[in-house]
Design an enzyme around this catalytic site. Structure first.
Site, short mmCIF file in Angstrom:
data_model
loop_
_atom_site.label_atom_id
_atom_site.label_comp_id
_atom_site.label_asym_id
_atom_site.label_seq_id
_atom_site.Cartn_x
_atom_site.Cartn_y
_atom_site.Cartn_z
N HIS A 156 0.84 -1.21 0.00
CA HIS A 156 0.00 0.00 0.00
C HIS A 156 0.87 1.26 0.00
CE1 HIS A 156 -3.31 -2.70 1.30
NE2 HIS A 156 -2.36 -3.26 2.01
N SER A 277 15.82 20.93 -16.49
CA SER A 277 14.64 21.74 -16.80
C SER A 277 15.13 23.01 -17.48
CB SER A 277 13.92 22.09 -15.51
OG SER A 277 13.17 23.28 -15.66
N LYS A 283 16.79 20.93 -11.34
CA LYS A 283 16.04 19.74 -11.72
C LYS A 283 16.89 18.69 -12.43
CE LYS A 283 12.13 19.05 -11.40
NZ LYS A 283 10.96 19.62 -12.09
N GLU A 290 9.87 8.05 -17.28
CA GLU A 290 8.52 8.59 -17.52
C GLU A 290 8.05 8.24 -18.93
OE1 GLU A 290 7.96 12.78 -15.65
OE2 GLU A 290 10.09 12.49 -15.99
N GLN A 322 -5.21 -4.71 -43.69
CA GLN A 322 -4.05 -3.89 -44.00
C GLN A 322 -3.73 -2.95 -42.83
OE1 GLN A 322 -3.23 -2.50 -48.09
NE2 GLN A 322 -3.79 -0.49 -47.35
N1 ARG Z 1 -1.51 -4.50 -48.79
C1 ARG Z 1 -2.38 -5.59 -48.46
C2 ARG Z 1 -2.37 -5.80 -46.94
O1 ARG Z 1 -1.52 -5.29 -46.34
C3 ARG Z 1 -1.91 -6.85 -49.12
C4 ARG Z 1 -2.98 -7.84 -49.40
C5 ARG Z 1 -3.93 -7.31 -50.38
N2 ARG Z 1 -4.81 -8.28 -50.91
C6 ARG Z 1 -5.85 -7.96 -51.63
N3 ARG Z 1 -6.54 -8.88 -52.12
N4 ARG Z 1 -6.15 -6.73 -51.88
O2 ARG Z 1 -3.20 -6.44 -46.38
#
Ligand code: ARG
Length: 457
Positions: A156, A277, A283, A290, A322
């Site tokens: 604590h 600082s 400081k 941090e 993606q």
């Molecule tokens: N740039 C795409 C990704 O990062 C690659 C795969 C894309 N595939 C597709 N059928 N458009 O996911």
């Protein structure tokens, strides 16, 4: 701009759509894995007679050339390409003509991107494991140096029982050993090959997925092609393991920040790992600690982003996926930086044993030992606990401490008290007698250090 994938559409996408769709600015970092994966694929196509051996060799040489040119800076990424996969194929076809167009037989970008990411993360995981090992080593070395340095142990954030600084540090070494284990475990499920899953359903060509996996040093293949192209569990696992690691580093940072404050003055950070600082000349700020604490939130955020991206996705591949990369890359980059800085910060940190000792001497940190001593004289623990409590209250009322309370006063509370009690409540005795496994005595801490060293190998 006309696309390689122009088929049913004319491929003339709007500029804004191209910009929105494109991932090359961040997935270009997968170039090496993409090229290595393609080499293995070409070799497999050749070995299986899907293309001729001659063609396979031409493709492999062409890919090798692209790799070398990218690494030497002779070739630059074309940011107008949609992604790294399209870029490599486009350059290859530009250099080799029609043979280049054969590379994409019996695969899809869906299995290709999954493969690239797995190869990349397996490698990164190894690298991060190396850095964590360095940190565990640095922490263990510090613990060794301070294995007899007494400090207050807290619960604590109130002074609880005396411990050693070495003991406290070894707690972090243990946490990080588990982090190492988690990363090694994650890697096992990362090194499984999705290549050959193709778009989602497998392929009509007579491919050999195991040949490709073996060429790439992967230990198994994804057993279901839909799963193979949809699975990002390996990345979720890695980011989870990294979040836990960061949670550990953040707690450690918090303590370093507290310990280096004027109020505590338990440790001194080296000038190399502190900042001044711009206005207050006195400081010495623990910015590194941090920032690690701050960046922990960022890594948690990356994990949340990935989990949230995946949670609603139907099988199999969806373009949403993606979005996995930036979060993943940010997490591994952040953790890498934090670990590097942490190693230096720990290596150069020094304790101020006098202040630790001074803090341990007040606050009745030896009250448990007083009770334990009475138990050893034959009193039941609850009764002993009560007497120790009364003695602490008496000390408080008289503005003194247990060590300085006269024996006559002790004896007012129990006739079991003898002058031996002073030895029992001496902080050195309190620490030296906590000999249980995992405890704070020098021997127990030495055993912990030996265990960690053995685990590091
Ligand atoms: N740039 C795409 C990704 O990062 C690659 C795969 C894309 N595939 C597709 N059928 N458009 O996911």
């Amino acid at each position: 701009m006309a696309k390689m994938w122009a088929g049913v559409t004319d491929g003339n996408t709007a500029q804004i759509a191209d910009d929105f769709n494109s991932s090359i600015r961040f997935d270009c970092r997968l170039y090496k894995q993409d090229i290595t994966g393609s080499m293995a694929h070409a070799a497999m196509l050749g070995a299986q007679g899907i293309i001729t051996q001659q063609e396979a060799e031409t493709l492999i040489d062409g890919l090798q050339g692209i790799l070398e040119d990218l690494e030497s800076g002779k070739l630059q990424f074309d940011m107008t390409c949609e992604d790294i996969h399209m870029f490599v194929e486009q350059v290859l076809t530009g250099r080799l003509g029609d043979v280049g167009k054969k590379l994409h037989t019996a695969r899809s970008r869906n299995d290709q991107v999954a493969l690239d990411l797995r190869l990349y993360l397996a490698q990164k995981t190894d690298f991060l494991i190396g850095l964590i090992r360095e940190l565990v080593q640095a922490v263990t070395d510090k613990a060794e140096a301070y294995k007899a340095t007494i400090m207050p142990g807290y619960t604590h954030l109130q002074r609880a029982q005396p411990i050693t600084f070495g003991h406290h540090l070894m707690a972090y070494a243990m946490m990080m050993l588990r982090d190492l284990e988690r990363l090694a475990d994650t890697k096992k499920r990362t090194l499984i090959s999705p290549i050959g899953c193709c778009a989602l359903a497998g392929t009509t060509y007579h491919t050999d997925r195991r040949f490709e996996a073996a060429q790439l040093g992967m230990t198994d293949i994804c057993r279901n092609s839909l799963d193979g192209v949809s699975d990002r569990d390996f990345a979720v696992e890695l980011l989870s393991a990294l979040s836990i690691l960061m949670m550990h580093l953040s707690r450690f940072s918090e303590e370093i920040i507290l310990w280096s404050s004027w109020e505590f003055q338990f440790v001194q950070l080296s000038d190399g790992y502190t900042t001044g600082s711009s206005i207050m000349p006195q400081k010495k700020n623990p910015d590194m600690a941090e920032l690690v604490r701050g960046k922990t939130g960022r890594v948690y955020g990356d994990l949340m982003a990935l989990l949230t991206t995946l949670k609603g996705l139907p099988l199999a591949y969806n373009k949403d996926m993606q979005e996995d990369k930036e979060a993943i890359f940010d997490a591994v980059d952040t953790v890498e930086m934090c670990l590097k800085v942490f190693v230096g910060m720990v290596e150069t940190l020094t304790a101020i044993p006098e202040n630790m000792k001074k803090a341990a001497q007040k606050g009745f940190i030896n009250a448990t030992d007083l009770a334990d001593w009475l138990v050893k004289q034959g009193l039941p623990f609850r009764s002993a606990y009560k007497i120790a409590g009364q003695l602490v209250a008496r000390c408080m009322a008289e503005h003194t401490v247990l060590e300085e309370l006269p024996l006559a006063v002790y004896q007012e509370y129990s006739d079991l008290f003898t002058k031996e009690v002073y030895h029992a409540i001496d902080l050195t005795t309190c620490v030296a007698t906590r000999i249980s496994e995992g405890g704070t005595s020098v021997a127990s801490v030495e055993a912990q250090i030996a265990y960690v060293k053995e685990q590091l190998g």
